[in-house]
Design an enzyme around this catalytic site. Structure first.
Site, PDB file in Angstrom:
ATOM      1  N   ASP A 223       0.842  -1.201   0.000  1.00 37.05           N
ATOM      2  CA  ASP A 223       0.000   0.000   0.000  1.00 37.05           C
ATOM      3  C   ASP A 223       0.882   1.258   0.000  1.00 37.05           C
ATOM      4  O   ASP A 223       0.573   2.247  -0.675  1.00 37.05           O
ATOM      5  CB  ASP A 223      -0.935  -0.023   1.220  1.00 37.05           C
ATOM      6  N   LYS A 227       1.535   4.136  -3.030  1.00 36.58           N
ATOM      7  CA  LYS A 227       1.468   5.599  -2.836  1.00 36.58           C
ATOM      8  C   LYS A 227       2.744   6.264  -3.350  1.00 36.58           C
ATOM      9  O   LYS A 227       2.697   7.340  -3.961  1.00 36.58           O
ATOM     10  CB  LYS A 227       1.238   5.913  -1.359  1.00 36.58           C
TER      11      LYS A 227
HETATM   12  N1  LIG Z   1      -5.013   1.156   4.159  1.00 36.33           N
HETATM   13  C1  LIG Z   1      -4.596   2.486   3.834  1.00 36.33           C
HETATM   14  C2  LIG Z   1      -5.795   3.341   3.652  1.00 36.33           C
HETATM   15  C3  LIG Z   1      -5.471   4.604   2.989  1.00 36.33           C
HETATM   16  O1  LIG Z   1      -4.902   4.664   1.905  1.00 36.33           O
HETATM   17  C4  LIG Z   1      -3.747   3.052   4.961  1.00 36.33           C
HETATM   18  O2  LIG Z   1      -3.755   2.425   6.011  1.00 36.33           O
HETATM   19  O3  LIG Z   1      -3.092   4.066   4.772  1.00 36.33           O
END
Ligand SMILES: N[C@@H](CC=O)C(=O)O
Ligand SMILES: NC(=O)C1=CN([C@@H]2O[C@H](COP(=O)(O)OP(=O)(O)OC[C@H]3O[C@@H](n4cnc5c(N)ncnc54)[C@H](OP(=O)(O)O)[C@@H]3O)[C@@H](O)[C@H]2O)C=CC1
Ligand code: NA
Length: 365
Positions: A223, A227
């Site tokens: 995740d 980003k």
């Molecule tokens: N699972 C993600 C949600 C937001 O993007 C996080 O914990 O940052």
């Protein structure tokens, strides 16, 4: 002059999508109604009026529970194109985490439907899809806005775009970019010890709505690397640095080896406590050295280095003392913001702040 309304189709009425619809409903009672919801769907239900009349948001939950037709994502671009007849502004709001829907964004943009989304998939995978999206947007003028994909409602993407558009040179971006991992380590690894076992804190993060639908996506670091991919593609010199997307980011995974291929989140969560001792050892070792654990991401523009991993910080460091809850903190080091970086901090996950980021993008359309 009254605002020209924008008509939105919300695909994915889960945690974030439901909160978004509620925020739109509240907006309608507080101000002249500028946002109409004309379509909503989950993986098994779809609700819309055949003439695309605005849905009555005071009764949407009852109506949605009774709706039963299967969603038609593959025909949705054509369906929404007809909703846009007569010059209406129509926005597809993708509140799923689906790759299939992300892959359809060019089809929506090509027929003039704007796309707003917190779903990271389309912008952090192959550069080919990203280019196709940008090309379709340029060709028709339909916008794609994705502020909530990084830092939820925090103004991260908008700030980076503004820095670049005004001629500043970004040197480095670094910080805590996962609300889930921030919460986990803010609770698990503190200057005074730990608030509980690792798995119990992961469970709490899931209950609070911070995690991805499958928490392994957070613990794997993917995740965060998604980003970092999204941000790096906005920096001209790094735009093409990751042709295959987030998988090329050097990322330390926290997923225990035996859980690596567990597909279901329920089984994953059930088996996570088996690995508490491993995480406790990491925490205790850092603590003995006067350090806390924090999961950070870095984009070093000069070195063309993009990485995400677990680091140790002394008890006196701001990451140890000033973060709490699901806080993200992002520092932009630029030619203008030097030697002190521009810093943005605040809740970086959770339904309310994510829906706010999505709604503010809808209002920009
Ligand atoms: N699972 C993600 C949600 C937001 O993007 C996080 O914990 O940052
Ligand atoms: N939670 C957070 O703090 C943040 C989340 N995000 C992003 O927001 C998005 C949504 O997250 P969240 O609300 O937590 O996830 P949820 O799992 O709660 O909701 C996802 C929704 O998408 C629906 N869905 C899945 N596939 C399809 C499909 N093919 N067609 C229509 N609907 C579909 C699901 O339907 P069903 O219920 O039937 O399965 C569900 O309603 C994700 O991309 C996430 O990364 C971004 C920033 C922060
Ligand atoms: Na954001």
């Amino acid at each position: 002059m009254p605002l020209k309304p924008v008509h939105v189709a919300v695909v994915g009425v889960g945690l974030v999508g439901t909160e978004l619809v509620e925020q739109i409903a509240k907006l309608a009672t507080a101000a002249p109604r500028a946002v109409h919801v004309i379509y909503m769907s989950s993986s098994s239900r779809v609700l819309y009026d055949s003439r695309f009349a605005p849905l009555d948001l005071s009764v949407w939950r009852q109506q949605f529970t009774q709706a039963s037709a299967a969603p038609q994502i593959y025909v949705l671009p054509t369906v929404l194109k007809s909703a846009a007849s007569g010059g209406k502004r129509v926005v597809l709001v993708d509140c799923t985490s689906s790759d299939d829907i992300a892959a359809k964004y060019p089809d929506f943009l090509n027929v003039g439907i704007h796309v707003v989304t917190p779903n990271k998939k389309a912008f952090s995978g192959s550069l080919a899809l990203y280019d196709e999206i940008a090309g379709a947007s340029r060709a028709t003028g339909a916008k794609f806005l994705n502020e909530a994909t990084v830092g939820a409602g925090l103004p991260i993407i908008g700030t980076l775009k503004d820095l670049i558009a005004t001629g500043d040179k970004v040197l480095k971006i670094e910080g805590v970019l996962s609300g889930t991992l921030s919460y986990i380590f803010n609770e698990f690894s503190t200057t005074t010890g730990s608030a509980g076992s690792f798995s119990s804190i992961v469970k709490a993060a899931k209950q609070k709505g911070y995690t991805e639908p499958h928490p392994a996506e957070d613990l794997s670091g993917f995740d965060v690397s998604r980003k970092l991919t999204i941000l790096s593609r906005l920096i001209p010199s790094l735009r093409s640095a990751l042709p295959n997307g987030f998988r090329s980011v050097a990322t330390t995974s926290l997923v225990p080896e035996p859980l690596k291929f567990v597909p279901g989140s329920e089984e994953f969560m059930r088996r996570l406590p088996d690995h508490d001792a491993h995480f406790e050892k990491l925490r205790a070792e850092a603590f003995e050295e006067g350090m806390v654990l924090r999961f950070v991401g870095v984009i070093d523009v000069e070195k063309r280095e993009i990485k995400a991993g677990l680091e140790k910080y002394p008890f006196s460091h701001p990451f140890a003392t000033s973060l709490s809850g699901s806080d993200n903190i992002i520092a932009f080091h630029t030619e203008r913001y030097s030697p002190r970086p521009l810093i943005i901090q605040g809740a970086g996950a959770g339904a309310a702040v994510t829906a706010m980021g999505v709604l503010s993008d809808i209002l920009k359309v």
